[in-house]
Design an enzyme around this catalytic site. Structure first.
Site, short mmCIF file in Angstrom:
data_model
loop_
_atom_site.label_atom_id
_atom_site.label_comp_id
_atom_site.label_asym_id
_atom_site.label_seq_id
_atom_site.Cartn_x
_atom_site.Cartn_y
_atom_site.Cartn_z
N HIS A 178 1.35 -1.17 -0.04
CA HIS A 178 0.31 0.03 0.26
C HIS A 178 0.55 1.20 0.19
O HIS A 178 1.70 0.73 0.65
CB HIS A 178 -0.96 -0.05 1.43
CG HIS A 178 -0.65 0.37 2.37
ND1 HIS A 178 0.42 -0.88 3.12
CD2 HIS A 178 0.04 0.90 3.94
CE1 HIS A 178 0.79 -0.50 4.55
NE2 HIS A 178 0.82 0.79 4.44
N LEU A 179 0.53 2.20 -0.76
CA LEU A 179 0.96 3.26 -1.04
C LEU A 179 -0.41 4.32 0.10
O LEU A 179 -1.47 4.13 0.19
CB LEU A 179 1.03 4.04 -1.81
CG LEU A 179 2.05 3.50 -2.97
CD1 LEU A 179 2.02 4.31 -4.73
CD2 LEU A 179 3.52 3.92 -2.31
#
Length: 369
Positions: free
Chosen positions: A207-208
């Site tokens: 995830h960013l």
């Protein structure tokens, strides 16, 4: 939250198909009111985010947060967010820089469907449009989902399809998708980032982070020392946390930029170092006086790995803190912290300057080869 999720009914994420015409190439500076002319992407993200807040899908209701700039040359932005400190999900145990994805631990396949706002997808006839050549591969499609323990209004996660089971390690196609998302926003304070394993990643599932912060940060404008000009690599020293800086003026350089950042990050992992990444609109490495407009800055921090929360630490040091944005969990700390105290807490996780300089020489050789 479960009842709220059921109340959401059949709400499904919006397909957000974009092309190069949607990129905000010069971005907006801080001269006008931030967000006064939001892009199509900004409107879709913020409207969906506000809808989910009204429907009760977050762990807490987020209102305006007390914010102040600490006196001192670094202009650190401190913000009080007590509820995130008390109500966010406890971080997972991370024991290795290359820890594989574990389907038994919390991961984003367990995310209620209503938390997903958008599915970002590059228009099919433009797969290579951002890479500077027709043969460039398209970026990976990304989901935009709410962060249920938000830092700020509009705080979201950018995710590949969760069923792929990817661990928290950067790849060039995923980073390029994030860089394109940065260019879709017209807000000068839309930032993205990545916490690697051993660098305060709380979930080992790719995830960013992306969020809006209505304050400028020094990392946007500070000039940098060239290391490998041909690959856009510099060393950013006069900032809260010295970092390796990558830069591109526009979408034609995104594929090469993503590839170079990921090669550098992989080298750090190979040498036993953890890393964080921060993406922001900003000036060229030479500084604002270089005569060019603002492009994308990508900061890469090398750090000693840390596994688990540090006992007695006033705050964790992750991508936000390294960039000069301090979300703080307690009112006395927010009221009393000084720039000198914050910098000591941030920099104790970083490499000594001689080691950082040697590492910069190694990265320059790696990218030039």
């Amino acid at each position: 939250m479960a009842a709220a999720s059921e109340a959401l009914g059949d709400t499904s994420p919006q397909d957000f198909v974009y092309g190069e015409e949607d990129f905000v190439l010069q971005g907006t500076g801080w001269g006008g009111e931030p967000g006064s002319a939001p892009s199509r992407f900004d409107r879709a993200l913020l409207e969906g985010w506000s809808d989910r807040m009204e429907r009760g899908l977050f762990r807490y209701r987020l209102g305006p947060l007390p914010t102040r700039v600490l006196p001192g040359p670094m202009s650190l932005v401190a913000q009080l967010n007590v509820q995130r400190g008390t109500e966010r999900r406890p971080p997972q145990a991370v024991l290795s820089l290359r820890q594989p994805f574990d389907p038994r631990a919390f991961n984003f396949t367990r995310m209620p469907p209503g938390e997903v706002l958008l599915r970002l997808r590059r228009a099919a006839d433009e797969g290579g449009g951002g890479g500077g050549g027709g043969g460039a591969a398209a970026p990976d499609h990304l989901l935009v989902a709410i962060n249920v323990s938000p830092l700020e209004r509009g705080h979201v996660l950018l995710l590949p399809e969760p069923g792929r089971g990817l661990p928290q390690a950067l790849t060039a196609p995923l980073l390029r998708g994030g860089l394109e998302a940065a260019l879709l926003s017209a807000h000068p304070g839309f930032r993205l980032g990545f916490n690697g394993l051993g660098a305060c990643a709380s979930v080992n599932h790719f995830h960013l982070h992306a969020f809006y912060l209505g304050r400028p940060l020094l990392v946007e404008s500070a000039p940098a020392q060239p290391l490998c000009p041909a690959r856009g690599l510099s060393l950013l020293r006069d900032v809260p946390a010295p970092a390796f800086l990558f830069y591109t003026a526009g979408p034609a350089g995104l594929e090469a930029l993503a590839r170079d950042v990921c090669r550098a990050a992989e080298h750090l992992t190979d040498t036993g170092l953890a890393y964080n990444v921060f993406v922001t609109r900003g000036d060229p490495p030479e500084g604002a006086g270089a005569g060019a407009g603002r492009g994308l800055r990508v900061l890469l921090w090398a750090r000693r790995p840390s596994f688990g929360a540090k006992a007695g630490a006033a705050f964790n040091v992750a991508l936000c803190e390294l960039a000069g944005y301090l979300p703080l969990p307690a009112a006395p700390l927010f009221r009393d912290i000084t720039e000198a105290e914050a910098l000591r807490a941030i920099r104790e996780h970083l490499l000594p300057e001689p080691q950082l300089l040697r590492l910069g020489e190694d990265l320059a050789r790696l990218l030039a080869g």
